[in-house]
Design an enzyme around this catalytic site. Structure first.
Site, short mmCIF file in Angstrom:
data_model
loop_
_atom_site.label_atom_id
_atom_site.label_comp_id
_atom_site.label_asym_id
_atom_site.label_seq_id
_atom_site.Cartn_x
_atom_site.Cartn_y
_atom_site.Cartn_z
CB ALA A 323 -7.75 25.25 121.96
CB SER A 324 -5.88 28.28 118.68
OG SER A 324 -5.39 28.90 120.02
CB THR A 325 -8.80 24.08 116.26
OG1 THR A 325 -9.82 23.93 117.25
CG2 THR A 325 -7.22 23.43 116.36
CG LEU A 326 -14.10 27.94 118.01
CD1 LEU A 326 -14.71 26.91 117.64
CD2 LEU A 326 -14.70 28.40 119.53
#
Lengths: 608, 366
Positions: A323-326
């Protein structure tokens, strides 16, 4: 002539009659002689071998399994004396009565003992004893000792068993041991030479089994018909196993495990500069002692059939959408490929359309974030910004950068980890039977869609951000001399401008420090400075007309909460990846654990 | 007591006083050698010195009786020989009446000594039968009937103990004097066929453990840890002895107790294990020599009584040896028979020694 009339009987016929009636016995005598010839001369070698195998008993002398310590020498796994109740069938006078007596004495169900007894008996070796009841407690031992006279063929034997000190806290790191199974022997032929020894089945116990196990000794004994030792013919002593020191920090692990409060999830905390793993959690966990000495098979069965799969190591084998950690990696790719500059602003009104598709790609914030540049897009986690740059980057622009950060590849920690999934056109065609659409690239831009990563991979990818380039091979073993430890570099990412690292780090710091940061909730002045990124992984794609509120009615379909971060920013000592399954909000459930981990590790105590 | 000598002792040279020590010393030495060898083997098989001492005492007792019998005044022994069988019956009935401890009823405990009445009977019966059959110059048909009835009674009493092996020997020891004394061949043949006809009925009277022994014999390897254990282990011991054996007290099968009953019925297995094929061969030759030396008495003696007694007793001795050895090597059912002069067992040793003594005295005086 009358039947009963006497014949003429000459004197001396007694002797000839005696010879006649002696002849059957002489005949028997001769047959015996030939049988003797057959047994001792013709088949002599064969019987010699049988006689030897009757006499000789090779008793394995088990080595003492090495202990496992944490990096500071805190004991994690040792061996304890376990007393088992052994039965020698040949000496049991009345099997049924003995089992009834034991069942009454030890308050165990008769059926259970009866089943165990008949299962073990099938081998047919009535003079060799087997364990009937394992791990007797003090009270049971006392009861048996008092009644030993009335229980023939029963004895209590002590053996060393693996014992893990901190119950379930280190379960997935240490793993467990067990008897050698036929499958183990298939994989490793050398194991067939070992008897009555336990080997590591998973985790450190398996990976470093060759160090921990030691070498069995053999005592060649002469035993009599009842299996009693007559004399020792030869002894080859056992070589005990070596101890192992783990890179794990017992206090840190202990502290963090409590924060999981039985939620499903995982944590990997490692030193970015060395790759040494300081904490590794998979929750829910299990008590390895249950498996180290299988006493209650029902308990073991429930461990393996549990829906929450406590045995499964989520930290290295669990694959989740990042998710947004990418986003930091996609952002860096865009900057490197000059798709966008740090200052260029894009308007985020909450929706993004691809030409030819009436369906909008929605951001997590309904009204959007307004005008966003890269920094704001990271701090506020703008989805629309990343839809835009992913579209411009295309798959071939994103994939190499993600690959260099280690996505889609095993880290080389051990055989148990998963490789995650970094999708591309070929993969999609092969596994999904479909072409790669632009929409797939756009989803990839925010870490959704097909991409999957393990918590370990996320921690390592962020260690590159912390190190501004290098990634070191993760390891669980503490080096002998940590100060002069030369970690193995498995990647070194070069950016065209080193400032790109710093700019991204500033954005990640503001995720927490800035008021509009998605993890501002965990900000406090007392804490060491942390850079990090939240993530909320959708596990069910939201169809048009269906709102998330309807989906979250089912707890199993709620979003996974992620947070990956490192600190202190000035000289990163620890990078931590946390995922809480169905935890929904990365900032609320995952980020506090990361913050706690870094503060605890760096300062030795938790921030308020 | 009658003064007139019985028919069977008229031709005995009672007046030769100077021949008291005139024995067949080859028999004496063979027997004593076998017995001393037996002592050594009993010790090797049992490892028990108390058992060894007890057996040695029996050997001493046996030797004394042997020489006493060998030197005895034959005329004075007449009534004992003729009526000895009643002593046998007395003890056989006594042993059945007395309370027993196990499932079998074979022993009489006199406090200081225990003995087996059946062993006594298989020795007294043929002597009394021979005496009875030769008390008159001419045998009447009724004499055979009387001996046969007596024999069957003794057989039944031993069978009831129950002791399968010894009862067969008792039967044999009563019938052989009848046969040797000249009963017509056609009657022997008829009785033999009739005997086979009664075998099924005899089978039904066998106890379970006796039937099991016969089954075990038929396939010993079928259940190696069960009832076939004895025979299987005995064969392993014999085979592993190979040509020269493992040496005295070095047999693993016997020293580690793999051979059951190793100091009694299965002592031959211990001998082969420790002295090998050649050791067993030497023992065979010794036994063969003894038996033919005893038979020689039956051949040379002028007395009908002496012929019957020595003929019968040497057949019985040969039967014991052949049945024991064939049982131990696994070609005959386990019937529980000791190896003469060697197996541990006081009654048998003493009885065998007395038997030899009587034959020696018959040889000396006839």
């Amino acid at each position: 002539m009358n039947f009963f009339s006497k014949d003429s009987f000459k004197t001396g016929e007694e002797y000839s009659r005696a010879i006649i009636f002696l002849s059957p016995f002489i005949f028997l005598f001769f047959i015996s002689f030939f049988q003797l010839l057959n047994l001792s001369v013709i088949q002599g070698d064969k019987y010699q071998t049988i006689a030897e195998s009757n006499r000789i008993y090779q008793k394995a002398i088990n080595p003492v399994r090495g202990f496992i310590y944490d990096r500071k020498g805190t004991l994690l796994a040792e061996n304890i004396v376990q007393r088992d109740l052994y039965v020698t069938p040949a000496y049991v006078e009345d099997t049924k009565e003995t089992i009834i007596k034991l069942s009454n004495l030890l308050e165990l169900p008769y059926e259970l003992l009866e089943k165990e007894y008949s299962n073990s008996l099938k081998d047919g070796k009535k003079y060799y004893s087997f364990p009937l009841i394992k791990a007797l407690n003090e009270e049971q031992i006392a009861k048996i000792k008092v009644n030993l006279n009335s229980l023939s063929g029963i004895e209590v034997k002590a053996t060393l068993k693996r014992y893990v000190l901190h119950d379930e806290i280190f379960a997935h790191i240490l793993g467990y041991v067990g008897d050698i199974s036929s499958e183990d022997i298939k994989k490793n032929k050398n194991l067939s030479d070992l008897q009555n020894i336990q080997i590591g089945k998973v985790g450190i116990e398996k990976e470093y089994d060759f160090i921990l196990r030691g070498k069995s000794g053999i005592q060649t004994q002469e035993r009599d018909v009842k299996g009693r030792l007559v004399r020792v013919l030869d002894t080859q002593g056992a070589e005990n196993g070596d101890d192992i020191f783990l890179s794990i920090d017992q206090a840190l692990q202990d502290h963090l495990y409590k924060l999981f409060k039985n939620r499903r999830g995982a944590l990997v905390a490692l030193e970015p500069k060395t790759g040494l793993i300081r904490a590794l959690i998979s929750s829910p966990s299990y008590n390895p002692n249950v498996l180290n000495s299988i006493v209650n098979s029902a308990e073991v069965e429930s461990l393996f059939s549990n829906e929450d799969s406590p045995i499964f190591n989520r930290a290295i084998s669990g694959q989740y959408p990042p998710a947004s950690t990418l986003k930091p990696f996609v952002g860096l790719a865009a900057v490197e490929k000059k798709v966008i500059s740090w200052d260029k602003k894009i308007k985020d009104d909450g929706e993004y359309f691809v030409e030819g598709d009436p369906r909008p790609f929605r951001g997590w914030k309904e009204d959007g974030h307004g005008q966003v540049d890269m920094k704001k897009a990271i701090v506020e986690s703008s989805d629309v910004y990343f839809y835009n740059i992913a579209y411009d980057l295309t798959l071939s622009g994103i994939k190499p950068m993600l690959e260099s950060f280690g996505f889609g590849q095993k880290t080389g920690l051990n055989e148990f980890e998963s490789s995650g999934l970094l999708p591309d056109k070929k993969w999609k065609l092969g596994y999904k039977g479909d072409f790669w659409f632009k929409g797939d690239t756009i989803n990839l831009g925010i870490g959704q869609g097909y991409i999957l990563a393990t918590p370990l991979q996320l921690a390592l990818a962020y260690s590159a951000l912390a190190n501004k380039g290098p990634i070191y091979k993760p390891q669980l073993i503490q080096p002998n001399d940590e100060l002069n430890f030369q970690p193995i570099k498995i990647a070194d990412i070069k950016l065209s401008d080193f400032n790109n690292w710093t700019k991204m780090e500033n954005a990640l710091v503001e995720v927490i420090a800035a008021r509009n940061g998605t993890a501002n909730k965990i900000f406090d002045n007392d804490s060491v400075t942390i850079a990090g990124k939240t993530g909320t992984a959708q596990i069910k794609s939201i169809l048009p007309g269906k709102e998330y509120d309807a989906i979250r009615e089912n707890p199993a379909l709620r979003d996974h909460a992620l947070f990956v971060g490192y600190g202190p920013v000035i000289d990163p000592e620890l990078v931590v990846a946390v995922i809480i399954e169905n935890g929904e909000s990365g900032s609320e459930v995952a980020a506090p654990i990361v913050k706690s981990a870094i503060n605890f590790y760096v300062r030795g105590f938790d921030a308020k | 007591m009658r003064n007139k000598p019985l028919s069977f002792s008229v031709d005995i040279k009672l007046n030769k006083k100077n021949n008291i020590g005139d024995f067949d010393y080859s028999i004496v030495f063979t027997v004593i050698f076998l017995s001393l060898f037996g002592l050594a083997m009993v010790y090797s098989a049992s490892g028990s010195s108390s058992l060894l001492i007890r057996q040695a005492l029996y050997l001493f007792l046996g030797c004394s009786f042997m020489f006493l019998a060998a030197m005895s005044n034959f005329r004075k022994m007449e009534p004992i020989y003729l009526n000895g069988v009643w002593i046998g019956f007395f003890f056989l009935i006594l042993v059945l009446i007395l309370p027993n401890s196990g499932t079998t009823n074979r022993w009489i405990n006199l406090g200081f000594i225990t003995f087996q009445p059946s062993e006594l009977m298989r020795f007294l019966l043929p002597i009394s039968a021979a005496a009875y059959l030769s008390r008159n110059p001419q045998i009447r048909f009724t004499d055979w009937i009387v001996v046969l009835m007596t024999t069957l009674l003794a057989f039944v009493l031993v069978f009831l103990q129950p002791d399968f092996g010894t009862s067969a020997i008792v039967l044999l020891s009563g019938i052989i004097p009848i046969i040797l004394s000249g009963i017509p061949w056609r009657i022997i043949l008829f009785s033999f066929l009739a005997g086979i006809g009664t075998l099924p009925f005899l089978w039904m009277t066998l106890l379970d453990y006796q039937k099991e022994r016969i089954f075990t014999f038929l396939s010993p390897e079928a259940d190696v840890l069960g009832t076939g254990w004895n025979i299987a282990q005995s064969k392993i011991a014999i085979g592993s002895g190979q040509l020269f054996g493992k040496g005295y007290m070095e047999g693993s099968q016997s020293q580690l107790d793999f051979i059951p009953e190793s100091h009694t019925d299965f002592i031959f297995a211990v001998i082969v294990e420790e002295f090998g094929f050649f050791g067993a061969l030497a023992l065979f030759l010794l036994y063969a020599y003894l038996i033919f030396r005893l038979l020689y008495v039956a051949k040379m003696s002028k007395s009908k009584f002496a012929k019957l007694v020595s003929g019968t007793l040497s057949i019985i001795l040969a039967a014991y040896i052949a049945l024991n050895i064939s049982m131990v090597v696994g070609i005959f059912p386990v019937v529980g028979m000791p190896l003469p002069f060697i197996s541990q067992g006081g009654t048998a040793l003493v009885v065998n020694m007395i038997t030899i003594g009587i034959i020696l005295s018959l040889r000396r005086t006839t």
